[in-house]
Design an enzyme around this catalytic site. Sequence first.
Site, PDB file in Angstrom:
ATOM      1  N   HIS A  28       0.876   3.948 -18.315  1.00 40.71           N
ATOM      2  CA  HIS A  28       1.551   4.388 -17.084  1.00 40.71           C
ATOM      3  C   HIS A  28       1.110   3.582 -15.857  1.00 40.71           C
ATOM      4  O   HIS A  28      -0.078   3.382 -15.632  1.00 40.71           O
ATOM      5  CB  HIS A  28       1.194   5.863 -16.819  1.00 40.71           C
ATOM      6  CG  HIS A  28       2.346   6.787 -17.023  1.00 40.71           C
ATOM      7  ND1 HIS A  28       2.172   8.136 -17.233  1.00 40.71           N
ATOM      8  CD2 HIS A  28       3.681   6.590 -17.032  1.00 40.71           C
ATOM      9  CE1 HIS A  28       3.338   8.726 -17.374  1.00 40.71           C
ATOM     10  NE2 HIS A  28       4.268   7.811 -17.254  1.00 40.71           N
ATOM     11  N   GLU A  29       2.084   3.170 -15.037  1.00 39.16           N
ATOM     12  CA  GLU A  29       1.836   2.562 -13.720  1.00 39.16           C
ATOM     13  C   GLU A  29       0.857   1.392 -13.767  1.00 39.16           C
ATOM     14  O   GLU A  29      -0.051   1.279 -12.955  1.00 39.16           O
ATOM     15  CB  GLU A  29       1.324   3.618 -12.737  1.00 39.16           C
ATOM     16  CG  GLU A  29       2.226   4.823 -12.578  1.00 39.16           C
ATOM     17  CD  GLU A  29       3.672   4.450 -12.276  1.00 39.16           C
ATOM     18  OE1 GLU A  29       3.893   3.416 -11.630  1.00 39.16           O
ATOM     19  OE2 GLU A  29       4.569   5.189 -12.702  1.00 39.16           O
ATOM     20  N   GLY A  30       1.067   0.494 -14.703  1.00 39.42           N
ATOM     21  CA  GLY A  30       0.199  -0.672 -14.818  1.00 39.42           C
ATOM     22  C   GLY A  30      -0.803  -0.481 -15.928  1.00 39.42           C
ATOM     23  O   GLY A  30      -1.675   0.389 -15.848  1.00 39.42           O
TER      24      GLY A  30
END
Length: 621
Positions: free
Chosen positions: A468-470
């Site tokens: 998630h998110e990078g």
Amino acid sequence: MTLRTTLDFLLHDWLDTLSLTSRERFTDHNRETFDAVLDTCERIAREKYAPFNRLIDVQEPHFDGDKVVLPQATQDAHDAFVASGMLSAAQDYALGGMQLPYTVELAANAFFSCASVGISAALLTGGNANLLMAHGTELQKEVFAKNEFAGRWAGTMCLSEPQAGSSLSDITTRAVPDTGSSTPWEQDPLGARYRLKGNKMWISAGDHELTENIVHLVLAKIPDADGKLVPGTKGISLFIVPKKLVDTQGQLTGVRNDVALAGLNHKLGWRGTTNCLLNFGEGKFSVDAQAGGPWGGGAGAIGYLVGQPGKGLQCMFHMMNEARIGVGMAATMLGMAGYYAALDYAQNRPQGRPITGNGKDPAQPQTRIIEHADVKRMLLAQKAYCEGALALELYCARLVDEQHTGNPAEVADARLLLEVLLPIAKSWPSEWCLEANSLAIQVHGGYGYTRDFPVEQYWRDNRLNMIHEGTHGIQAMDLLGRKVLMDEGKGLKLLSHRIMATVHRASGIPALALHAKALGRTLQDVGEATQQAWSTGVPTDALANAVPYMQAFGHTVLAWIWLDVAACALDNDPAQSEVSTQGHVGCARYFFHYELPKTKAWLAVVQSRDMTCATFPSEAF
């Protein structure tokens, strides 16, 4: 200790959140208002989220050919969350907000993640609206952000594409000026109007019926004068692309934008949240052909430019950074939920007998498994990982409040510290609270591997957070390749000063003196490893072991957090007469004895610039 008692200690004893009420923005608040918010969220999470965590895991979202169908429990939970006002809790009164400190908002929302992380489609709505408040026009704030804060509309972030996940420079979604309308495209009141074509992948809450509209924030490239997409990130711009078109009053026009659900992704965890492949401008919903459509022009989904052309990635990082704290908190709370389940099981499961001088006596009654040293080890690891991660996330939230309301010196320091800590705030809980979930399964034994107990679901849900998110690797390269170097290393120096302040303070406390000495040595090792990694000036040399560097850096930060928390607990209770103090000090001891020594192995490959992984021949796999 319950989640509530842990939050109360961290918020009020450790972070002194009440001191924020002396600032103009928060003067209407006090301990009673903070407690009331926590009480409300705890109640809603207990009544509307927790009882349905297994239900939404089993009854996954599905597309019936017309719309995405979710369990009624998801709608009920969403409505209760909206009614609580938490979508706009930190916003101005003028926006319908409570002007709460972000630290309190994050703590209150922790109850929802702990109860059922997959049930809420409001995951990104607040971040979407906050981005528009920072970078949107006044009308974009009024029409889009306010309706999101009110819960009338939901929001997403659309970055990745099927061929471009983490590498945003490779996106191919394009946006061209919508020149076919009687209203000049660059003068549309809602923002310069473009037509978008492309596909976006992994869009959380990308389609559902929980709200009357969905506001997509979409990254796309504006072609150059020759109609070609500019390589890299320079041409990336940000657009508001609503699922349903709206007027300048925020009312639905009755026209469906050309945003179509191409499919639902079926994941290992987070099964209660829709995750979508979306097609923009593929012609399923032709804006031009619909009667009453307000615009003509070429095919494509209608989008409104946010900020300046070519500056979309800078705008999107406003939302991504907020989302990374959110991911870290979600990972923390999933670990915490597993820990509470394992603790309850260990306290009630009889098995085995204590070893005495004559061995085990089978005539003696069975003992609870919590009395076994190895089970205590696993529970203590979970407690240290999860409560430490919770303290880290709240510390970062406190830095956000400093950025927004502190004096100029506090604002500058908070910005630098937050830049350095964000990769850790996202990555460390997503790795080590996942490990906590694995240990929770182990405490349950074979039962933990079955769906009769919740711990296997917590593990499945948490496994996503390392992506998630990078991803983990991207966070590591961001930390070693950018964050510790930025502003000539000022952020790293400032963090080191904060850590050493705790070291000096704890050195005067007998129970913590040895821990303080160990942390000081480790901090010195991290500094030397940073220099050695970059000693050749060649990024490939430095970044070959970015993940071990981040692991060591993260453990150093968490050791600092635990030392500071334990010092605070001993200030309040020097004799350790309270079990809560024994818990804080015991976790610190565990972390320094069992976890901090791991940093030596991680830093060894960083300092030597070991190239084993980087130079391994692809063919040799």
